[in-house]
Motif scaffolding. Structure first.
Motif, PDB file in Angstrom:
ATOM      1  N   ARG A  68      33.012  40.046  35.926  1.00  0.00           N
ATOM      2  CA  ARG A  68      32.703  41.363  35.484  1.00  0.00           C
ATOM      3  C   ARG A  68      32.106  41.234  33.997  1.00  0.00           C
ATOM      4  O   ARG A  68      31.915  40.375  33.443  1.00  0.00           O
ATOM      5  CB  ARG A  68      34.207  41.997  35.014  1.00  0.00           C
ATOM      6  CG  ARG A  68      35.136  42.067  36.307  1.00  0.00           C
ATOM      7  CD  ARG A  68      36.267  43.021  36.079  1.00  0.00           C
ATOM      8  NE  ARG A  68      36.999  42.717  34.591  1.00  0.00           N
ATOM      9  CZ  ARG A  68      38.278  42.270  34.814  1.00  0.00           C
ATOM     10  NH1 ARG A  68      39.080  42.112  35.901  1.00  0.00           N
ATOM     11  NH2 ARG A  68      38.814  41.907  33.651  1.00  0.00           N
ATOM     12  N   GLU A  69      31.767  42.445  33.502  1.00  0.00           N
ATOM     13  CA  GLU A  69      30.902  42.199  32.145  1.00  0.00           C
ATOM     14  C   GLU A  69      31.756  41.798  31.076  1.00  0.00           C
ATOM     15  O   GLU A  69      31.292  41.235  30.284  1.00  0.00           O
ATOM     16  CB  GLU A  69      30.280  44.023  32.011  1.00  0.00           C
ATOM     17  CG  GLU A  69      29.503  43.855  30.794  1.00  0.00           C
ATOM     18  CD  GLU A  69      28.646  45.119  30.833  1.00  0.00           C
ATOM     19  OE1 GLU A  69      29.226  46.027  30.004  1.00  0.00           O
ATOM     20  OE2 GLU A  69      27.497  45.425  31.110  1.00  0.00           O
ATOM     21  N   ASP A  70      33.225  42.195  31.186  1.00  0.00           N
ATOM     22  CA  ASP A  70      33.951  41.647  30.129  1.00  0.00           C
ATOM     23  C   ASP A  70      34.321  40.259  30.224  1.00  0.00           C
ATOM     24  O   ASP A  70      35.255  39.616  29.367  1.00  0.00           O
ATOM     25  CB  ASP A  70      35.162  42.755  30.024  1.00  0.00           C
ATOM     26  CG  ASP A  70      36.078  42.745  31.189  1.00  0.00           C
ATOM     27  OD1 ASP A  70      35.591  42.237  32.291  1.00  0.00           O
ATOM     28  OD2 ASP A  70      37.243  43.143  31.029  1.00  0.00           O
ATOM     29  N   LYS A  86      24.357  37.259  34.508  1.00  0.00           N
ATOM     30  CA  LYS A  86      25.389  37.829  33.833  1.00  0.00           C
ATOM     31  C   LYS A  86      24.666  39.200  33.591  1.00  0.00           C
ATOM     32  O   LYS A  86      25.664  40.134  32.865  1.00  0.00           O
ATOM     33  CB  LYS A  86      25.811  37.134  32.574  1.00  0.00           C
ATOM     34  CG  LYS A  86      27.182  37.648  32.017  1.00  0.00           C
ATOM     35  CD  LYS A  86      28.350  37.538  32.890  1.00  0.00           C
ATOM     36  CE  LYS A  86      29.564  37.605  32.270  1.00  0.00           C
ATOM     37  NZ  LYS A  86      29.854  38.950  32.006  1.00  0.00           N
ATOM     38  N   GLY A  87      23.463  39.561  33.601  1.00  0.00           N
ATOM     39  CA  GLY A  87      23.081  40.720  33.155  1.00  0.00           C
ATOM     40  C   GLY A  87      22.209  40.969  31.789  1.00  0.00           C
ATOM     41  O   GLY A  87      21.930  42.043  31.461  1.00  0.00           O
ATOM     42  N   ARG A 120      27.776  41.585  26.926  1.00  0.00           N
ATOM     43  CA  ARG A 120      27.949  41.379  28.471  1.00  0.00           C
ATOM     44  C   ARG A 120      28.661  40.226  28.660  1.00  0.00           C
ATOM     45  O   ARG A 120      28.706  39.379  29.569  1.00  0.00           O
ATOM     46  CB  ARG A 120      26.572  41.226  28.791  1.00  0.00           C
ATOM     47  CG  ARG A 120      25.784  42.575  28.635  1.00  0.00           C
ATOM     48  CD  ARG A 120      24.371  42.223  29.482  1.00  0.00           C
ATOM     49  NE  ARG A 120      23.784  43.475  29.424  1.00  0.00           N
ATOM     50  CZ  ARG A 120      22.969  44.211  28.400  1.00  0.00           C
ATOM     51  NH1 ARG A 120      22.978  43.585  27.276  1.00  0.00           N
ATOM     52  NH2 ARG A 120      22.357  45.150  28.733  1.00  0.00           N
ATOM     53  N   GLY A 121      29.434  39.535  27.474  1.00  0.00           N
ATOM     54  CA  GLY A 121      30.451  38.392  27.782  1.00  0.00           C
ATOM     55  C   GLY A 121      29.756  37.085  27.463  1.00  0.00           C
ATOM     56  O   GLY A 121      30.168  36.068  27.653  1.00  0.00           O
ATOM     57  N   VAL A 122      28.496  37.158  26.981  1.00  0.00           N
ATOM     58  CA  VAL A 122      27.407  35.959  26.925  1.00  0.00           C
ATOM     59  C   VAL A 122      27.800  35.612  25.188  1.00  0.00           C
ATOM     60  O   VAL A 122      27.238  36.166  24.588  1.00  0.00           O
ATOM     61  CB  VAL A 122      26.094  36.148  27.140  1.00  0.00           C
ATOM     62  CG1 VAL A 122      25.288  34.879  26.805  1.00  0.00           C
ATOM     63  CG2 VAL A 122      25.633  36.513  28.479  1.00  0.00           C
ATOM     64  N   ASP A 149      43.304  40.247  32.228  1.00  0.00           N
ATOM     65  CA  ASP A 149      43.055  39.163  33.441  1.00  0.00           C
ATOM     66  C   ASP A 149      41.373  39.010  33.205  1.00  0.00           C
ATOM     67  O   ASP A 149      40.750  38.509  34.112  1.00  0.00           O
ATOM     68  CB  ASP A 149      43.124  39.922  34.795  1.00  0.00           C
ATOM     69  CG  ASP A 149      42.095  41.230  35.112  1.00  0.00           C
ATOM     70  OD1 ASP A 149      41.505  41.828  33.963  1.00  0.00           O
ATOM     71  OD2 ASP A 149      42.124  41.708  36.198  1.00  0.00           O
ATOM     72  N   GLN A 150      40.831  38.948  31.914  1.00  0.00           N
ATOM     73  CA  GLN A 150      39.393  38.384  31.787  1.00  0.00           C
ATOM     74  C   GLN A 150      39.711  36.613  32.042  1.00  0.00           C
ATOM     75  O   GLN A 150      40.598  36.157  31.616  1.00  0.00           O
ATOM     76  CB  GLN A 150      39.016  38.718  30.370  1.00  0.00           C
ATOM     77  CG  GLN A 150      38.692  40.189  29.969  1.00  0.00           C
ATOM     78  CD  GLN A 150      38.597  40.453  28.564  1.00  0.00           C
ATOM     79  OE1 GLN A 150      39.771  40.503  28.009  1.00  0.00           O
ATOM     80  NE2 GLN A 150      37.589  40.478  28.088  1.00  0.00           N
TER      81      GLN A 150
END
Length: 334
Positions: A68-70, A86-87, A120-122, A149-150
């Motif tokens: 997911r994005e998070d 990852k976008g 984006r979690g990067v 739940d990340q």
């Protein structure tokens, strides 16, 4: 001993849209890479670039449809593959290399791969090889502490795996059952040193995870669907609070360690074998056509669409201005 991940996969078991998303992601990664290499050759990018051509299936398979994005990722030395999957917008990455304000860093760190996009979690990367292996347990621990739940995914090469940070990270993750997934992109070479020259384990790098009580697999990283399935299991375990997983993904880079590296330390026949028979994009495309899931026209259309996207991204990054002198003080807290 590490387990070879084997699972019967058939492209006909997945929807067309599901599979074409893998293909589009891999094509986008490769064409981005080719576009950046051309910019380097044209003198529009300074600094080093470490091409990820040949390993697109690994990043697309592990990230697309799984994260997911998070969710957090820490990319490896050839990290544009993972950032694109990852976008992160292509123009942002081109902007980072060109040093314009379009980049994720808005002009800082021009010509290197150390960029970040926390939205984006990067989470970026420090300058020392393998340093992400220490940082990743922090975000994984935060997820567990907050009760989310990340998951955290950390990518690293076989070269980084030979350094001490891996063992401290595995011990901590195993001890606290952290939701972190280790993906070792084993392309056999750390610069010009073969993996057999840099590791005491003679079978698989994943064998080390066994000593820390961490489930581990060895996967064909160039099989995008198989990579997806292995990662899917790891993500499900992490989200359920069952702790870390170690995946050693076998792959090979088509180009030298950096642009300009003659790559003469690799046997020409070995490189030819990987390019002609084990190319992740070529093989996946063939499977889509043979199964009747896609047509030649549809494949060509995706490639043309990505070509247009690449062209627009380069123009947007190139047209953006360079940062003003005041930019160096933004984000400075001491």
């Amino acid at each position: 001993m590490a387990k070879i991940y084997q699972k019967e996969t058939n492209v006909k078991d997945y929807s067309k849209d599901f599979l074409l998303q893998f293909y589009r992601t891999m094509i986008k990664i490769r064409k981005f890479d080719e576009g950046l290499i051309q910019l380097i050759q044209d003198g529009k990018v300074s600094g080093f670039y470490h091409s990820g051509i040949g390993s697109e299936g690994l990043s697309a398979g592990s990230i697309t449809h799984n994260l997911r994005e998070d969710d957090y990722i820490y990319y490896n030395h050839r990290g544009c593959n993972q950032k694109i999957a990852k976008g992160v917008p292509l123009s942002k990455l081109y902007g980072d290399f060109m040093g314009t304000i379009e980049g994720t860093t808005k002009g800082l760190g021009a010509g290197i791969v150390h960029s970040a996009d926390p939205s984006r979690g990067v989470m970026g990367q420090a300058g020392t090889i393998g340093s992400q292996l220490g940082i990743c347990v922090g975000t994984a621990f935060s997820s567990k502490f907050k009760g989310t739940d990340q998951v955290t995914v950390v990518y690293f090469g076989d070269g980084a795996a030979s350094r001490e940070p891996l063992h401290g990270s595995l011990n901590w993750a195993g001890l606290y059952k952290l939701p972190v997934i280790y993906i070792c992109e084993n392309n056999e070479y750390a610069i010009s040193s073969h993996v057999s020259e840099t590791h005491s384990v003679k079978e698989h790098i994943a064998d080390w995870a066994e000593g820390y009580g961490i489930p581990n697999y060895v996967v064909d990283g160039n099989d995008v669907v198989l990579m997806h399935e292995a990662m899917k299991e790891a993500v499900e375990r992490a989200r359920k609070g069952e702790g870390p997983t170690f995946i050693e993904a076998k792959t090979f880079r088509h180009r030298g360690h950096f642009e300009g590296d003659p790559y003469d330390y690799v046997d020409a026949n070995v490189l030819k074998e990987w390019k002609e028979k084990r190319d992740p994009i070529k093989n996946f495309q063939a499977s889509l056509l043979e199964a009747g899931i896609s047509t030649e026209d549809e494949i060509a259309s995706i490639q043309e669409q990505v070509d247009v996207e690449i062209e627009k991204a380069i123009k947007k990054a190139e047209d953006a201005p360079m940062p003003s002198p005041e930019r160096i003080f933004e984000g400075l807290f001491a």
